[in-house]
Design a protein around this motif. Structure first.
Motif, PDB file in Angstrom:
ATOM      1  N   TYR A 171       9.505  -1.570  -3.244  1.00 40.00           N
ATOM      2  CA  TYR A 171       8.942  -2.125  -2.012  1.00 40.00           C
ATOM      3  C   TYR A 171       8.120  -3.391  -2.296  1.00 40.00           C
ATOM      4  CZ  TYR A 171       5.990  -2.871   1.996  1.00 40.00           C
ATOM      5  OH  TYR A 171       5.325  -3.465   3.032  1.00 40.00           O
ATOM      6  N   PHE A 172       7.236  -3.317  -3.292  1.00 38.52           N
ATOM      7  CA  PHE A 172       6.394  -4.480  -3.593  1.00 38.52           C
ATOM      8  C   PHE A 172       7.194  -5.655  -4.119  1.00 38.52           C
ATOM      9  CE2 PHE A 172       2.693  -1.678  -3.235  1.00 38.52           C
ATOM     10  CZ  PHE A 172       1.852  -2.511  -2.507  1.00 38.52           C
ATOM     11  N   LEU A 173       8.255  -5.394  -4.875  1.00 35.58           N
ATOM     12  CA  LEU A 173       9.115  -6.481  -5.337  1.00 35.58           C
ATOM     13  C   LEU A 173       9.854  -7.125  -4.166  1.00 35.58           C
ATOM     14  CD1 LEU A 173      10.496  -4.929  -8.618  1.00 35.58           C
ATOM     15  CD2 LEU A 173       9.013  -6.937  -8.421  1.00 35.58           C
ATOM     16  N   TRP A 174      10.334  -6.312  -3.250  1.00 31.65           N
ATOM     17  CA  TRP A 174      11.003  -6.830  -2.062  1.00 31.65           C
ATOM     18  C   TRP A 174      10.027  -7.665  -1.225  1.00 31.65           C
ATOM     19  CZ3 TRP A 174       9.726  -5.306   2.989  1.00 31.65           C
ATOM     20  CH2 TRP A 174      10.564  -5.819   3.989  1.00 31.65           C
ATOM     21  N   GLU A 175       8.806  -7.156  -1.064  1.00 34.27           N
ATOM     22  CA  GLU A 175       7.797  -7.878  -0.295  1.00 34.27           C
ATOM     23  C   GLU A 175       7.447  -9.208  -0.977  1.00 34.27           C
ATOM     24  OE1 GLU A 175       3.901  -6.505   2.034  1.00 34.27           O
ATOM     25  OE2 GLU A 175       3.715  -6.310  -0.145  1.00 34.27           O
ATOM     26  N   GLU A 176       7.299  -9.214  -2.287  1.00 37.26           N
ATOM     27  CA  GLU A 176       6.992 -10.441  -3.025  1.00 37.26           C
ATOM     28  C   GLU A 176       8.132 -11.454  -2.887  1.00 37.26           C
ATOM     29  OE1 GLU A 176       5.017 -13.240  -5.419  1.00 37.26           O
ATOM     30  OE2 GLU A 176       4.302 -11.522  -4.258  1.00 37.26           O
ATOM     31  N   ARG A 177       9.350 -10.967  -2.980  1.00 39.09           N
ATOM     32  CA  ARG A 177      10.501 -11.854  -2.802  1.00 39.09           C
ATOM     33  C   ARG A 177      10.470 -12.521  -1.434  1.00 39.09           C
ATOM     34  NH1 ARG A 177      14.652 -11.807   0.443  1.00 39.09           N
ATOM     35  NH2 ARG A 177      16.579 -12.777  -0.172  1.00 39.09           N
ATOM     36  N   ASN A 178      10.236 -11.735  -0.403  1.00 40.44           N
ATOM     37  CA  ASN A 178      10.193 -12.301   0.951  1.00 40.44           C
ATOM     38  C   ASN A 178       9.031 -13.274   1.122  1.00 40.44           C
ATOM     39  OD1 ASN A 178      12.467 -11.020   1.768  1.00 40.44           O
ATOM     40  ND2 ASN A 178      11.430  -9.393   2.879  1.00 40.44           N
TER      41      ASN A 178
ATOM     42  N   ASN B  79       6.326 -19.193   0.987  1.00 34.23           N
ATOM     43  CA  ASN B  79       5.902 -19.948  -0.193  1.00 34.23           C
ATOM     44  C   ASN B  79       4.559 -19.428  -0.722  1.00 34.23           C
ATOM     45  OD1 ASN B  79       6.570 -21.855  -2.115  1.00 34.23           O
ATOM     46  ND2 ASN B  79       5.398 -23.470  -1.109  1.00 34.23           N
ATOM     47  N   ASN B  80       4.425 -18.110  -0.684  1.00 41.65           N
ATOM     48  CA  ASN B  80       3.198 -17.437  -1.102  1.00 41.65           C
ATOM     49  C   ASN B  80       3.507 -16.611  -2.356  1.00 41.65           C
ATOM     50  OD1 ASN B  80       0.728 -16.196  -1.264  1.00 41.65           O
ATOM     51  ND2 ASN B  80       0.997 -14.946   0.559  1.00 41.65           N
ATOM     52  N   PHE B  81       2.805 -16.895  -3.454  1.00 35.16           N
ATOM     53  CA  PHE B  81       3.063 -16.240  -4.743  1.00 35.16           C
ATOM     54  C   PHE B  81       1.866 -15.393  -5.152  1.00 35.16           C
ATOM     55  CE2 PHE B  81       5.652 -19.931  -4.440  1.00 35.16           C
ATOM     56  CZ  PHE B  81       6.816 -19.660  -5.120  1.00 35.16           C
ATOM     57  N   GLN B  82       2.147 -14.210  -5.716  1.00 36.00           N
ATOM     58  CA  GLN B  82       1.102 -13.353  -6.259  1.00 36.00           C
ATOM     59  C   GLN B  82       1.333 -13.180  -7.759  1.00 36.00           C
ATOM     60  OE1 GLN B  82      -0.121  -9.742  -4.196  1.00 36.00           O
ATOM     61  NE2 GLN B  82       1.421 -10.220  -2.637  1.00 36.00           N
ATOM     62  N   THR B  83       0.277 -12.884  -8.468  1.00 41.35           N
ATOM     63  CA  THR B  83       0.385 -12.626  -9.897  1.00 41.35           C
ATOM     64  C   THR B  83       0.833 -11.183 -10.126  1.00 41.35           C
ATOM     65  OG1 THR B  83      -1.894 -11.880 -10.095  1.00 41.35           O
ATOM     66  CG2 THR B  83      -1.477 -14.254 -10.373  1.00 41.35           C
TER      67      THR B  83
ATOM     68  N   SER C  97      -2.102  -8.826  -9.560  1.00 39.97           N
ATOM     69  CA  SER C  97      -2.382  -8.567  -8.150  1.00 39.97           C
ATOM     70  C   SER C  97      -1.419  -7.520  -7.579  1.00 39.97           C
ATOM     71  CB  SER C  97      -2.259  -9.869  -7.363  1.00 39.97           C
ATOM     72  OG  SER C  97      -2.360  -9.638  -5.993  1.00 39.97           O
ATOM     73  N   ILE C  98      -0.162  -7.652  -7.891  1.00 44.07           N
ATOM     74  CA  ILE C  98       0.832  -6.696  -7.397  1.00 44.07           C
ATOM     75  C   ILE C  98       0.598  -5.318  -7.998  1.00 44.07           C
ATOM     76  CG2 ILE C  98       3.295  -6.126  -7.369  1.00 44.07           C
ATOM     77  CD1 ILE C  98       3.813  -9.158  -7.241  1.00 44.07           C
ATOM     78  N   ILE C  99       0.309  -5.272  -9.286  1.00 43.88           N
ATOM     79  CA  ILE C  99       0.055  -3.991  -9.946  1.00 43.88           C
ATOM     80  C   ILE C  99      -1.160  -3.303  -9.344  1.00 43.88           C
ATOM     81  CG2 ILE C  99      -0.650  -2.929 -12.129  1.00 43.88           C
ATOM     82  CD1 ILE C  99       1.154  -5.104 -13.446  1.00 43.88           C
ATOM     83  N   SER C 100      -2.199  -4.071  -9.079  1.00 42.97           N
ATOM     84  CA  SER C 100      -3.398  -3.498  -8.474  1.00 42.97           C
ATOM     85  C   SER C 100      -3.089  -2.906  -7.099  1.00 42.97           C
ATOM     86  CB  SER C 100      -4.472  -4.580  -8.356  1.00 42.97           C
ATOM     87  OG  SER C 100      -5.588  -4.097  -7.686  1.00 42.97           O
ATOM     88  N   GLN C 101      -2.332  -3.627  -6.298  1.00 42.27           N
ATOM     89  CA  GLN C 101      -1.948  -3.126  -4.978  1.00 42.27           C
ATOM     90  C   GLN C 101      -1.078  -1.880  -5.100  1.00 42.27           C
ATOM     91  OE1 GLN C 101      -0.091  -6.146  -2.556  1.00 42.27           O
ATOM     92  NE2 GLN C 101      -1.518  -7.691  -3.303  1.00 42.27           N
ATOM     93  N   LEU C 102      -0.153  -1.903  -6.041  1.00 45.19           N
ATOM     94  CA  LEU C 102       0.739  -0.771  -6.255  1.00 45.19           C
ATOM     95  C   LEU C 102      -0.045   0.466  -6.671  1.00 45.19           C
ATOM     96  CD1 LEU C 102       4.178  -1.034  -7.842  1.00 45.19           C
ATOM     97  CD2 LEU C 102       2.694   0.817  -8.525  1.00 45.19           C
ATOM     98  N   GLU C 103      -0.946   0.304  -7.625  1.00 42.35           N
ATOM     99  CA  GLU C 103      -1.750   1.440  -8.081  1.00 42.35           C
ATOM    100  C   GLU C 103      -2.593   2.007  -6.952  1.00 42.35           C
ATOM    101  OE1 GLU C 103      -3.902  -0.209 -11.360  1.00 42.35           O
ATOM    102  OE2 GLU C 103      -2.292   0.228 -12.790  1.00 42.35           O
TER     103      GLU C 103
END
Length: 102
Positions: A52-59, A65-69, A72-78
């Protein structure tokens, strides 16, 4: 194909599940977990949340044109996985406790 993408494989390998380096290995592990197993439930939850988070990051990258580190994604996922496990506490306190101990 999913883990062939540099971003997704880096997220999966470095931060979430380094002992499952391939898509095939991941699928076989998830399939072979015993049905009524807390580890299986947790692995599926992490796997689904990661997708889900990878799909959201892709979109976000493609459309906004919004990029996360990775961090940041790992923190949200956890946080999301932790919140989901906590939600089991009312209906099944043993499951919640078991999953937090894994």
């Amino acid at each position: 194909m999913f883990l062939n993408c540099g971003f997704s494989s880096q997220l999966w390998l470095q931060s979430l599940h380094p002992e499952l380096p391939s898509w095939y290995g991941t699928m076989m592990t998830l399939i072979n977990f015993p049905r009524k197993n807390h580890r299986r439930r947790l692995a599926l939850l992490v796997w689904q949340t990661t997708i889900y988070f990878l799909w959201e990051e892709r979109n976000n990258r493609l459309h906004w044109n919004n990029f996360q580190t990775y961090a940041s994604i790992i923190s949200q996922l956890e946080n999301l996985v932790r919140d989901r496990i906590s939600s089991f506490r009312f209906s099944n306190p043993n499951l919640s406790s078991s999953m937090f101990q894994i």
